[in-house]
Design a protein around this motif. Structure first.
Motif, PDB file in Angstrom:
ATOM      1  N   ASN A 187      50.021 102.087  74.278  1.00  0.00           N
ATOM      2  CA  ASN A 187      50.404 102.065  75.691  1.00  0.00           C
ATOM      3  C   ASN A 187      50.622 103.522  76.123  1.00  0.00           C
ATOM      4  N   GLU A 188      49.557 104.095  76.700  1.00  0.00           N
ATOM      5  CA  GLU A 188      49.620 105.531  77.050  1.00  0.00           C
ATOM      6  C   GLU A 188      50.634 105.789  78.155  1.00  0.00           C
ATOM      7  N   ARG A 189      50.786 104.835  79.053  1.00  0.00           N
ATOM      8  CA  ARG A 189      51.730 105.021  80.157  1.00  0.00           C
ATOM      9  C   ARG A 189      53.157 105.107  79.621  1.00  0.00           C
ATOM     10  N   ASP A 190      53.485 104.187  78.724  1.00  0.00           N
ATOM     11  CA  ASP A 190      54.857 104.155  78.209  1.00  0.00           C
ATOM     12  C   ASP A 190      55.038 105.019  76.955  1.00  0.00           C
ATOM     13  N   MET A 191      53.939 105.601  76.454  1.00  0.00           N
ATOM     14  CA  MET A 191      53.946 106.448  75.242  1.00  0.00           C
ATOM     15  C   MET A 191      54.508 105.697  74.035  1.00  0.00           C
ATOM     16  N   THR A 192      53.964 104.495  73.823  1.00  0.00           N
ATOM     17  CA  THR A 192      54.355 103.718  72.651  1.00  0.00           C
ATOM     18  C   THR A 192      53.103 103.171  71.963  1.00  0.00           C
ATOM     19  N   ALA A 193      53.202 102.966  70.670  1.00  0.00           N
ATOM     20  CA  ALA A 193      52.156 102.241  69.936  1.00  0.00           C
ATOM     21  C   ALA A 193      52.851 101.104  69.212  1.00  0.00           C
ATOM     22  N   THR A 194      52.390  99.893  69.484  1.00  0.00           N
ATOM     23  CA  THR A 194      52.951  98.728  68.784  1.00  0.00           C
ATOM     24  C   THR A 194      51.910  98.262  67.785  1.00  0.00           C
ATOM     25  N   VAL A 195      52.302  98.254  66.515  1.00  0.00           N
ATOM     26  CA  VAL A 195      51.311  97.964  65.467  1.00  0.00           C
ATOM     27  C   VAL A 195      51.790  96.819  64.584  1.00  0.00           C
ATOM     28  N   ASP A 196      50.822  96.071  64.079  1.00  0.00           N
ATOM     29  CA  ASP A 196      51.151  95.090  63.043  1.00  0.00           C
ATOM     30  C   ASP A 196      51.563  95.842  61.785  1.00  0.00           C
TER      31      ASP A 196
END
Ligand code: FAD
Length: 525
Positions: free
Chosen positions: A105-114
């Protein structure tokens, strides 16, 4: 039930129904493989289950614990502290490597990963967008997973500035023993999004470093930052351990070093000695590619070729520092600060080692076997700077005590070092000894690599001596207030712990896992 005959176990049909036949491994060979980490073998699990979604993972956990079967999660399997080795045959090994979804999520500067995403995959996906996580992986990141590293704690790439793996977490979804999913951080708030960790008490912290004792991490959200484009490094040689440790300490305190590592003479030679022609060419090509223009690329290549490996002969210890800047001037000024700090302690030498490391940050797991085919096991402790010399003196005394036995049994030791943020020094002794290889090595290393290495018979005497020395070293760490990542079932986490702290942990374990089925034995709980 005999461990060989598991297919008729009442759970098998239900597991197959949940994830498909091909994802329930029951052969004796597969189960033997999953009973062994890099270092040793423990109980053989009933079966290995490979869920393909978080929902499948949660269903399997709930189903197994309802039947009184223990859950032992395994990510990349690149650890050596019994973390994913079962303490009971009445266990399911949960292989998470099919859980590989990455949401950026580039807007929120997060990466959610399994949890089963490897650090190398995450890095590659983020790199294409000019992004990265602050801590961006252990050197084992080709295999090691985000779930595994978060569960046992990991350092290396980025941890000079940004601390261990846990410090890059924003939120998690954790499968608890009953198969329910717990959310942490801002994700647990009303209409929660995973952008902020500290909303009230920090529940993520209960699961970072739990080695699976509290739950199975399903999804993890990490903070993102822009990938700094300019990478520079400097290497120093030192006359002895003390000057290297001082050099690393003062560099850490500058607060500008992204990654760093120190090597003792034996490991220095091993690191470069292992570089074969293909790896050298790959590294040279990668180094060339990282140059800003062809002239700089050629300069870097010539410098590597001329400097070669010869400088190592002149220095006892070496330390390597990598900085990252928004532009060349920025990176240069950071490196200048490192140089000013370290120069009183050592002599600058060509930066061949960090250049090669940064060109191939994630290494194939070749080090799981010694240069002459020996078995390999590291252990480590994280020390306050003020305790480093005391620990080193204790270790030196231990080596002196064991010197003749080590020589007789052909046990060799080496050491590696790194600083974490501005406060901590990680001391990592490593042992090599001649002993039989295991299925683990055969599956994790290329056959052409293994084919040229000597093999050895079972050597229980040397193995027992290594374990005795590891025990003595763990005691030496404890006597200096040393702490550990990768606690697994190997470090004496509960021994000598503050009683109120221990009581609280045991209560939380009872609350989350009343039947004690989540990776039994982990953390000594
Ligand atoms: C060659 C080599 C280089 C290495 N370099 C480094 C390094 O630079 N820095 C460093 O810190 N370590 C390093 N390591 C050690 C190790 O690889 C790392 O600590 C890595 O983080 C382990 O990740 P993994 O996915 O392989 O975990 P595993 O070994 O599979 O599991 C580790 C522990 O976490 C638990 N676990 C796994 N997944 C989950 C989950 N989803 N939920 C709950 N529990 C889970 C397991 O039960 C086990 O207790 C290295 C190892 C090797 C062999």
């Amino acid at each position: 039930m005999a461990p060989q005959d598991v297919t008729s176990h009442p759970m098998m049909a239900r597991l197959v129904q949940a994830v498909g036949t091909e994802n329930v491994l029951t052969s004796a060979e597969d189960r033997a493989f999953y009973s062994h980490d890099v270092y040793r073998q423990m109980a053989t699990p009933l079966a290995v289950v490979r869920p393909g979604s978080i929902e499948e993972l949660a269903r399997i956990v709930g189903m197994a614990t309802a039947e009184g079967i223990a859950i032992v999660p395994r990510g990349g399997g690149a650890s050596y502290s019994d973390g994913y080795c079962a303490t009971t045959e009445n266990s399911l090994s949960i292989d998470t490597t099919r859980l590989t979804r990455i949401d950026i999520n580039e807007r929120d500067m997060t990466a959610t990963v399994d949890c089963g995403v490897t650090w190398a995959d995450l890095y590659e996906n983020l790199r294409k967008k000019g992004l990265r996580t602050p801590f961006w992986g252990p050197f084992s990141g080709l295999k090691a997973t985000v779930g595994g590293s978060m569960s046992q704690g990991s350092v290396s790439l980025g941890s000079g500035l940004f601390g261990p793996s846990a410090d890059s977490v924003l939120a998690m979804e954790v499968v608890l023993a009953d198969g329910s999913i717990l959310k942490t951080g801002s994700l647990a708030a009303a209409n929660g999004r995973p952008h902020f960790r500290h909303y009230g008490p920090d529940l993520s912290a209960l699961f970072t470093g739990d080695t699976g004792a509290m739950g199975v991490k399903a999804r993890i959200t990490l903070r993102l930052m822009k990938k700094l484009p300019v990478v520079m490094s400097a290497s120093f040689g030192f006359a002895n351990f003390e000057s290297m440790a001082s050099g690393m300490e003062v560099a850490a305190k500058e607060g500008v070093v992204s990654d760093n590592f120190g090597l003792n003479p034996r490991l220095q030679k091993a690191w470069l000695g292992r570089t074969n022609m293909k790896q050298s060419l790959d590294a040279a090509f990668a180094v060339y590619k990282t140059a800003r223009n062809p002239f700089e690329g050629l300069y870097k290549l010539v410098r590597m070729a001329v400097a070669g490996k010869s400088f190592l002969d002149k220095s006892e210890y070496s330390a390597h520092f990598i900085v990252e800047g928004v532009d060349v001037d920025h990176a240069r000024s950071l490196l200048a600060a490192v140089r000013r700090a370290v120069e009183p302690h050592g002599v600058e030498v060509p930066n061949t080692i960090p250049t090669v490391v940064r060109s191939m940050p994630f290494m194939p797991l070749y080090p799981i076997i010694g240069p002459a085919g020996e078995r390999w096991v590291p252990l480590h402790g994280i020390l306050a700077f003020s305790q480093v010399k005391t620990f080193h003196d204790k270790l030196t005394a231990l080596h002196a005590k064991y010197a003749s036995e080590m020589e007789r049994l052909k046990i060799v030791s080496a050491a590696m070092f790194t600083t974490i943020s501005t406060t901590s020094f990680l001391y990592e002794p490593v042992f090599y000894w001649q002993d039989k290889r295991h299925l683990y090595h055969d599956r994790y290393l290329p056959q052409e690599f293994l084919a040229v290495l000597p093999t050895y018979d079972e050597n229980p005497e040397a193995r027992a001596k290594v374990e005795e020395m590891r025990d003595a070293i763990r005691d030496a760490f404890a006597s200096c207030g040393g702490v550990h990542m990768q606690v697994g079932k190997s470090y004496p986490y509960m021994k000598g712990r503050d009683p109120r702290n221990a009581e609280m942990l045991k209560s939380l374990k009872s609350l989350l896992d009343p039947k004690r089925l989540m990776n039994p034995g982990s953390l000594g709980l």
